[in-house]
Design an enzyme around this catalytic site. Structure first.
Site, PDB file in Angstrom:
ATOM      1  N   ASP A  67       0.825  -1.210   0.000  1.00  0.00           N
ATOM      2  CA  ASP A  67       0.000   0.000   0.000  1.00  0.00           C
ATOM      3  C   ASP A  67       0.856   1.257   0.000  1.00  0.00           C
ATOM      4  OD1 ASP A  67       0.951  -0.371   2.568  1.00  0.00           O
ATOM      5  OD2 ASP A  67      -0.998  -0.665   3.485  1.00  0.00           O
ATOM      6  N   ASN A 134      -7.985  -0.550  13.570  1.00  0.00           N
ATOM      7  CA  ASN A 134      -9.384  -0.762  13.167  1.00  0.00           C
ATOM      8  C   ASN A 134      -9.564  -2.092  12.433  1.00  0.00           C
ATOM      9  OD1 ASN A 134      -8.033  -0.249  10.842  1.00  0.00           O
ATOM     10  ND2 ASN A 134      -9.369   1.405  10.116  1.00  0.00           N
ATOM     11  N   HIS A 136      -7.760  -3.098   9.859  1.00  0.00           N
ATOM     12  CA  HIS A 136      -7.464  -3.094   8.421  1.00  0.00           C
ATOM     13  C   HIS A 136      -6.256  -3.972   8.094  1.00  0.00           C
ATOM     14  CE1 HIS A 136      -4.754   0.811   8.556  1.00  0.00           C
ATOM     15  NE2 HIS A 136      -4.077  -0.239   8.928  1.00  0.00           N
ATOM     16  N   GLU A 141      -9.943  -1.094   4.573  1.00  0.00           N
ATOM     17  CA  GLU A 141     -10.573  -0.577   5.772  1.00  0.00           C
ATOM     18  C   GLU A 141     -11.857  -1.362   6.093  1.00  0.00           C
ATOM     19  OE1 GLU A 141      -8.305   1.132   7.090  1.00  0.00           O
ATOM     20  OE2 GLU A 141      -8.649   3.257   6.794  1.00  0.00           O
TER      21      GLU A 141
HETATM   22  C1  F6R Z   1       1.245  -0.340   6.125  1.00  0.00           C
HETATM   23  C2  F6R Z   1       0.059  -1.212   6.237  1.00  0.00           C
HETATM   24  C3  F6R Z   1      -0.834  -1.041   7.396  1.00  0.00           C
HETATM   25  C4  F6R Z   1      -0.132  -1.443   8.706  1.00  0.00           C
HETATM   26  C5  F6R Z   1      -1.035  -1.369   9.916  1.00  0.00           C
HETATM   27  C6  F6R Z   1      -0.291  -1.651  11.203  1.00  0.00           C
HETATM   28  O1  F6R Z   1       1.965  -0.643   4.950  1.00  0.00           O
HETATM   29  O2  F6R Z   1      -0.184  -2.027   5.397  1.00  0.00           O
HETATM   30  O3  F6R Z   1      -1.983  -1.810   7.210  1.00  0.00           O
HETATM   31  O4  F6R Z   1       0.333  -2.749   8.557  1.00  0.00           O
HETATM   32  O5  F6R Z   1      -1.633  -0.112   9.993  1.00  0.00           O
HETATM   33  O6  F6R Z   1       0.703  -0.693  11.372  1.00  0.00           O
HETATM   34  P1  F6R Z   1       1.852  -0.878  12.471  1.00  0.00           P
HETATM   35  O7  F6R Z   1       2.608  -2.088  12.104  1.00  0.00           O
HETATM   36  O8  F6R Z   1       2.696   0.376  12.366  1.00  0.00           O
HETATM   37  O9  F6R Z   1       1.165  -1.022  13.781  1.00  0.00           O
END
Ligand code: F6R
Length: 240
Positions: A67, A134, A136, A141
């Site tokens: 992403d 959340n 995701h 989302e």
């Molecule tokens: C970022 C991504 C997001 C993160 C998620 C958790 O490339 O794909 O879905 O994996 O928001 O983020 P962290 O690991 O920083 O808690």
């Protein structure tokens, strides 16, 4: 889904790094899809370190980004682009021809088309994801269609707020490119990582709630070959 619980972030990261290295050793031309963020950061640093020390051949694999924050240029240290170069590509010496990341300032349709084509042509061998507060996966989302392919997502309030942690200066982050839920589910192997106390309620929901796109991380339960790799803190609210 296989659940693996490690003592702490260090052990979790070493184990996830080993999975990435083993995948590339077993299939040098593998297509890998990587998330960014705090969850996989140390794992990537360990991969880079081991790749150099153990001379693991990353010269034939291909890596795509899971992403990207829309509108955030690659030079911004909060971008997924910057993160993957800093912690993985540059230390290993991965050639730019082996990488395809979303161009956050590119044409939306073209970006989605290019990434969809690449995934359809090769199939993702190993995907590494974190879990948002959340639920995701990538920027899929809550409410995302389970049949979604690469798309631009409107980020929900939690993602916009939590996402500020990656940026030195406050940025307006309202949308993001993401590989879709269908492609997450079709990856040959899915590694989902989470660590720390703050992820405990998220992991509880991902593992114990009925599978639903209200909380996309629950889909890990239905993946044909998923490993949920977490530390003891993130596991602390799970039923025994
Ligand atoms: C970022 C991504 C997001 C993160 C998620 C958790 O490339 O794909 O879905 O994996 O928001 O983020 P962290 O690991 O920083 O808690």
């Amino acid at each position: 889904m296989e659940l693996k619980i490690y003592k702490d972030y260090n052990e979790l990261s070493a184990a996830a790094a080993a999975m990435i290295i083993d995948c590339v050793k077993n299939k040098p031309e593998a297509l890998l899809c990587f998330a960014t963020g705090d969850s996989p950061k140390l794992a990537y640093e360990i991969v880079a370190d081991r790749a150099v020390k153990e001379k693991v051949d990353f010269g034939q694999c291909f890596i795509i980004g899971l992403d990207e924050w829309m509108g955030v240029p690659p030079t911004n240290t909060g971008s997924c682009h910057w993160f993957l170069h800093e912690y993985l590509f540059n230390p290993i010496g991965i050639d730019p021809s082996q990488v395809h990341l979303f161009n956050a300032i590119g044409n939306v349709n073209d970006e989605c088309k290019k990434m969809n084509k690449l995934i359809a042509a090769n199939g993702i061998d190993l995907m590494v994801v974190g879990v948002g507060m959340n639920g995701h996966i990538g920027f899929n989302e809550p409410g995302t269609d389970v049949n979604s392919l690469v798309h631009v997502a409107t980020l929900d309030e939690i993602t916009r707020t939590v996402g500020q942690k990656y940026f030195q200066d406050k940025v307006e982050i309202t949308k993001g490119f993401t590989v879709g839920l269908k492609q997450v589910m079709e990856a040959e192997t899915l590694v989902m990582m989470a660590n720390g106390k703050k992820k405990a309620p998220v992991i509880k929901r991902a593992v114990e709630e009925t599978v639903s796109n209200d909380f996309p991380a629950t889909f890990v339960q239905q993946h044909k070959n998923a490993v949920l790799m977490i530390d003891e803190e993130a596991a602390s609210e799970l039923k025994q």
